[in-house]
Design an enzyme around this catalytic site. Structure first.
Site, short mmCIF file in Angstrom:
data_model
loop_
_atom_site.label_atom_id
_atom_site.label_comp_id
_atom_site.label_asym_id
_atom_site.label_seq_id
_atom_site.Cartn_x
_atom_site.Cartn_y
_atom_site.Cartn_z
N ALA A 54 0.78 -1.17 0.00
CA ALA A 54 0.03 -0.07 -0.11
C ALA A 54 0.72 1.19 -0.03
CB ALA A 54 -0.96 -0.01 1.34
N GLY A 99 0.85 -5.57 0.74
CA GLY A 99 -0.10 -5.81 -0.48
C GLY A 99 0.74 -6.11 -1.89
N GLU A 102 0.44 -9.87 -1.23
CA GLU A 102 -0.87 -10.15 -1.53
C GLU A 102 -1.44 -10.38 -2.96
OE1 GLU A 102 -3.22 -9.09 2.71
OE2 GLU A 102 -2.27 -7.46 1.54
N GLU A 146 2.48 -6.11 7.87
CA GLU A 146 1.41 -4.92 8.24
C GLU A 146 1.43 -4.87 9.65
OE1 GLU A 146 0.24 -6.36 4.12
OE2 GLU A 146 1.10 -7.17 5.72
#
Length: 270
Positions: free
Chosen positions: A76, A121, A124, A144
């Site tokens: 992110a 992310g 992910e 995270e």
């Protein structure tokens, strides 16, 4: 590899097709100045590109790549996140989530080509793919909790499905980064290749996959995904439904005919 067509989605995402690989799409994360950090605009573009790819029956395999030399995706955009109010974050959440589910729900096989950093992310997005090809420079992880949140792009659900609950817990709770060799050993990535060859090898794998029946590929992926987590009896029912969806298709008829005639199949895709 010669690019034959290119479609840009917003500023940061490109879908390319290549000469000699008519049925393979390359989905490129293209925000190199930020090491592909996923901003709101980039998330929106990823989702839009996935919507288009999912509707394109000509695409039999998709390869997710990066235009940055030293990173797949660092996760992110925390600089953007730092400027968001709580209300902004609530409004942004569906957009961010749509990017990850967009990749996850692509109906054809999807391969991630990972080099350098694939964190948070970014990892992910790779986990949302069916196969992860990584080169020797890859560093993956879900850090995270070190910044006060949790993996929110599917990581808490996808990682244990790959490596088991206890190993996933250790990786998520410790927030540690895992280098390429250990990542392959733990099953965080599926294939480990020489530095600089992840994209080439992933596209080659995409080409081998795309030589097969598009109807069969989509049905097999659906069966694999829907069967995860079910008991054996329920899983076999999922498989049977997928078999029935292809058993009377034009692809099945062509595949059997081509096998008996000792020629390459010309898949009708239906």
């Amino acid at each position: 590899m010669t690019v034959t067509s290119e479609q840009r989605y917003g500023e940061f995402v490109v879908v390319r097709r290549h000469e000699g690989q008519d049925h393979v799409a390359e989905l490129v994360l293209d925000r190199p100045k930020a090491m592909n950090a996923v901003s709101t605009d980039m998330a929106r573009s990823i989702a839009a590109a996935c919507d288009a790819l999912g509707a394109d029956r000509d695409v039999r395999a998709t390869v997710l790549t990066s235009s940055h030399e030293r990173a797949f995706c660092v996760g992110a955009d925390l600089k953007e996140r730092n400027s968001l109010t709580d209300a902004d974050l609530v409004r942004q959440r569906p957009t961010a989530r749509a990017a990850y589910t967009g990749v996850l729900e692509l109906p054809m096989p999807v391969i991630a080509a990972v080099h350098g950093f694939a964190l948070g992310g970014g990892f992910e997005l790779a986990l949302a793919c069916d196969v992860i090809v990584a080169d020797a420079t890859a560093v993956v992880g879900l850090p995270e909790v070190s910044v006060g949140v949790i993996p929110g792009g599917g990581g808490t659900q996808l990682l244990p499905r790959r490596v088991g609950a206890a190993r996933a817990a250790e990786l998520v709770f410790s927030a540690r980064r895992v280098e390429a060799a250990e990542a392959r050993e733990l099953g965080l990535v599926d294939e480990l290749v020489e530095a600089g060859r992840d994209r080439e090898e992933a596209l080659a794998l995409g080409g081998r996959i795309a030589a097969n029946s598009p109807v069969g590929l989509r049905a097999a992926k659906k069966a694999l995904r829907l069967g995860q987590g079910l008991d054996l009896r329920a899983g076999l029912e999922v498989e049977d439904a997928a078999w029935r969806s292809v058993a009377f298709s034009g692809d099945r008829a062509e595949g059997v005919a081509a096998f008996n005639e000792k020629r390459r199949p010309d898949w009708p895709g239906e």
